[in-house]
Write a protein that holds these residues in place. Structure first.
Motif, PDB file in Angstrom:
ATOM      1  N   ALA A   3      57.657 -36.657  59.212  1.00 10.83           N
ATOM      2  CA  ALA A   3      58.276 -37.018  60.490  1.00 10.83           C
ATOM      3  C   ALA A   3      59.765 -36.684  60.484  1.00 10.83           C
ATOM      4  O   ALA A   3      60.286 -36.083  61.432  1.00 10.83           O
ATOM      5  CB  ALA A   3      58.065 -38.499  60.776  1.00 10.83           C
ATOM      6  N   PHE A   4      60.453 -37.066  59.399  1.00 13.27           N
ATOM      7  CA  PHE A   4      61.877 -36.775  59.292  1.00 13.27           C
ATOM      8  C   PHE A   4      62.141 -35.277  59.299  1.00 13.27           C
ATOM      9  O   PHE A   4      63.058 -34.793  59.976  1.00 13.27           O
ATOM     10  CB  PHE A   4      62.455 -37.390  58.015  1.00 13.27           C
ATOM     11  CG  PHE A   4      63.156 -38.693  58.254  1.00 13.27           C
ATOM     12  CD1 PHE A   4      64.378 -38.734  58.892  1.00 13.27           C
ATOM     13  CD2 PHE A   4      62.580 -39.876  57.848  1.00 13.27           C
ATOM     14  CE1 PHE A   4      65.026 -39.935  59.127  1.00 13.27           C
ATOM     15  CE2 PHE A   4      63.215 -41.087  58.071  1.00 13.27           C
ATOM     16  CZ  PHE A   4      64.437 -41.117  58.706  1.00 13.27           C
ATOM     17  N   SER A   5      61.354 -34.551  58.542  1.00 11.93           N
ATOM     18  CA  SER A   5      61.561 -33.100  58.425  1.00 11.93           C
ATOM     19  C   SER A   5      61.438 -32.421  59.781  1.00 11.93           C
ATOM     20  O   SER A   5      62.270 -31.577  60.147  1.00 11.93           O
ATOM     21  CB  SER A   5      60.543 -32.494  57.449  1.00 11.93           C
ATOM     22  OG  SER A   5      60.684 -33.064  56.171  1.00 11.93           O
ATOM     23  N   THR A   6      60.410 -32.783  60.540  1.00 18.97           N
ATOM     24  CA  THR A   6      60.205 -32.134  61.834  1.00 18.97           C
ATOM     25  C   THR A   6      61.263 -32.557  62.851  1.00 18.97           C
ATOM     26  O   THR A   6      61.748 -31.735  63.627  1.00 18.97           O
ATOM     27  CB  THR A   6      58.798 -32.446  62.391  1.00 18.97           C
ATOM     28  OG1 THR A   6      58.598 -33.866  62.399  1.00 18.97           O
ATOM     29  CG2 THR A   6      57.718 -31.793  61.556  1.00 18.97           C
ATOM     30  N   VAL A   7      61.635 -33.842  62.833  1.00 19.78           N
ATOM     31  CA  VAL A   7      62.642 -34.319  63.779  1.00 19.78           C
ATOM     32  C   VAL A   7      64.007 -33.703  63.467  1.00 19.78           C
ATOM     33  O   VAL A   7      64.714 -33.242  64.367  1.00 19.78           O
ATOM     34  CB  VAL A   7      62.727 -35.854  63.775  1.00 19.78           C
ATOM     35  CG1 VAL A   7      63.940 -36.341  64.569  1.00 19.78           C
ATOM     36  CG2 VAL A   7      61.463 -36.461  64.364  1.00 19.78           C
ATOM     37  N   VAL A   8      64.387 -33.681  62.189  1.00 18.75           N
ATOM     38  CA  VAL A   8      65.671 -33.074  61.801  1.00 18.75           C
ATOM     39  C   VAL A   8      65.669 -31.587  62.121  1.00 18.75           C
ATOM     40  O   VAL A   8      66.666 -31.042  62.615  1.00 18.75           O
ATOM     41  CB  VAL A   8      65.966 -33.324  60.307  1.00 18.75           C
ATOM     42  CG1 VAL A   8      67.175 -32.517  59.859  1.00 18.75           C
ATOM     43  CG2 VAL A   8      66.218 -34.805  60.053  1.00 18.75           C
ATOM     44  N   ALA A   9      64.536 -30.911  61.860  1.00 23.67           N
ATOM     45  CA  ALA A   9      64.426 -29.487  62.200  1.00 23.67           C
ATOM     46  C   ALA A   9      64.576 -29.287  63.705  1.00 23.67           C
ATOM     47  O   ALA A   9      65.240 -28.342  64.161  1.00 23.67           O
ATOM     48  CB  ALA A   9      63.081 -28.935  61.723  1.00 23.67           C
ATOM     49  N   ALA A  10      63.976 -30.189  64.491  1.00 29.36           N
ATOM     50  CA  ALA A  10      64.091 -30.107  65.956  1.00 29.36           C
ATOM     51  C   ALA A  10      65.536 -30.284  66.395  1.00 29.36           C
ATOM     52  O   ALA A  10      66.023 -29.572  67.291  1.00 29.36           O
ATOM     53  CB  ALA A  10      63.202 -31.164  66.601  1.00 29.36           C
ATOM     54  N   VAL A  11      66.227 -31.223  65.762  1.00 23.67           N
ATOM     55  CA  VAL A  11      67.641 -31.461  66.071  1.00 23.67           C
ATOM     56  C   VAL A  11      68.471 -30.222  65.752  1.00 23.67           C
ATOM     57  O   VAL A  11      69.331 -29.805  66.531  1.00 23.67           O
ATOM     58  CB  VAL A  11      68.160 -32.687  65.284  1.00 23.67           C
ATOM     59  CG1 VAL A  11      69.685 -32.769  65.366  1.00 23.67           C
ATOM     60  CG2 VAL A  11      67.533 -33.974  65.822  1.00 23.67           C
ATOM     61  N   VAL A  12      68.196 -29.608  64.604  1.00 24.44           N
ATOM     62  CA  VAL A  12      68.929 -28.395  64.195  1.00 24.44           C
ATOM     63  C   VAL A  12      68.670 -27.267  65.190  1.00 24.44           C
ATOM     64  O   VAL A  12      69.596 -26.547  65.598  1.00 24.44           O
ATOM     65  CB  VAL A  12      68.519 -27.970  62.766  1.00 24.44           C
ATOM     66  CG1 VAL A  12      69.090 -26.590  62.434  1.00 24.44           C
ATOM     67  CG2 VAL A  12      68.999 -28.994  61.753  1.00 24.44           C
TER      68      VAL A  12
END
Length: 303
Positions: free
Chosen positions: A280-289
């Protein structure tokens, strides 16, 4: 070359606003340290004291600054009064969920919620304010949604802490933007609206001997009382920053808060990052980036 006084003043205000934004989001990111000092007190008591002392502190600030008269039109107008009541409910849910999550050892889940919040706000901006959702923003939102959905499936339950924090604060932001109340006056009105209810609850709890305020320990009394300024000061710093620096810069700085929370949760409080939460963190942080990295390109394309 001589720098014009106006340009110099503008640069100073930009620098001051930037530091104010960093201070506000930095303080919000370090909030878990404060709430962890009173883990022996249940979240409902902490929430009630936070609302009560925030209201008193904000009223004092408004009185000192001569802005208290701004509250009268808010309570006289039905539209603003209803929005204040709804906002009071939403911010109470947000504060209560956050306090409970921190004291229950779920700091990482709360930080995920505040990573999701801006992405959800983008969707709500498109829905309620007709703000155009470009292809990069759409990709970021879809990517984050899929990641959180897969993580929820892996866990076997909805990550309600993260989603409650993100949803309550995003809807709160929509209502604030719709009504357009001043940040300080609006929050003061919201805490005043909630104060009678929390005060009744606190007096009732104290009457039956399970209140904390007049107990033997001075530490609890101090931390509960100081919850007012602790809540209001970052907000005042944010209000100072919001009128001095571009929203795009605030957009970058706001990720300080969940990042600090994440580091505290893992490095200080020893919370474990399970595979679903990591996904979840990886995808959300990637989305933010994806979203942040595309802003300059999108802005250049529009011009």
């Amino acid at each position: 070359m001589e720098v014009s006084p106006n340009l110099s003043k503008s640069a100073k205000e930009l620098r001051a606003g930037t530091w104010a934004a960093i201070a506000s989001y930095g303080m919000w990111g370090l909030f878990p340290i404060y709430w962890k000092q009173i883990t022996d007190i249940d979240a409902v008591h902490i929430l009630c004291h936070r609302v009560l002392w925030s209201a008193l502190f904000l009223l004092l600030v408004m009185q000192i600054t001569g802005l208290a008269k701004q509250l009268i039109p808010i309570f006289k107008n039905w539209r603003s009064l209803i929005s204040v009541i709804v906002c009071a409910i939403l911010i109470t849910i947000n504060w209560g969920t956050y306090i409970w999550a921190v004291n229950a050892g779920r700091v990482t889940e709360s930080s995920l919620g505040y990573y999701i919040t801006p992405l959800l706000s983008i969707c709500l901006g498109s829905l309620f304010f007709k703000e155009k959702l470009d292809s990069w923003a759409t990709t970021a939102v879809i990517f984050a949604t899929i990641g959180v959905a897969i993580a929820a499936f892996m866990i076997g339950k909805i990550p309600w802490v993260s989603l409650s924090l993100a949803t309550s604060f995003s809807i709160y932001g929509v209502i604030k933007k719709k009504v357009g109340l001043d940040a300080l006056a609006g929050l003061t009105a919201e805490t005043i609206t909630a104060t009678p209810f929390v005060l009744i609850w606190l007096l009732w709890a104290q009457q039956f001997g399970w209140g904390y305020f007049f107990g033997p320990g001075a530490k609890s009394v101090i931390f509960l009382t100081v919850a007012g300024p602790v809540t209001a000061i970052p907000l005042l710093a944010f209000a100072y920053a919001a009128i001095r620096i571009p929203l795009q810069r605030i957009g970058f700085i706001q990720y300080l808060s969940p990042t600090f929370q994440l580091v505290l949760g893992i490095m200080v409080y020893g919370e474990k990052m399970t595979p679903p939460m990591l996904l979840a963190f990886s995808t959300v942080v990637a989305a933010v980036v994806i979203y942040l990295a595309s802003r300059k390109w999108v802005a250049a394309k529009r011009h």
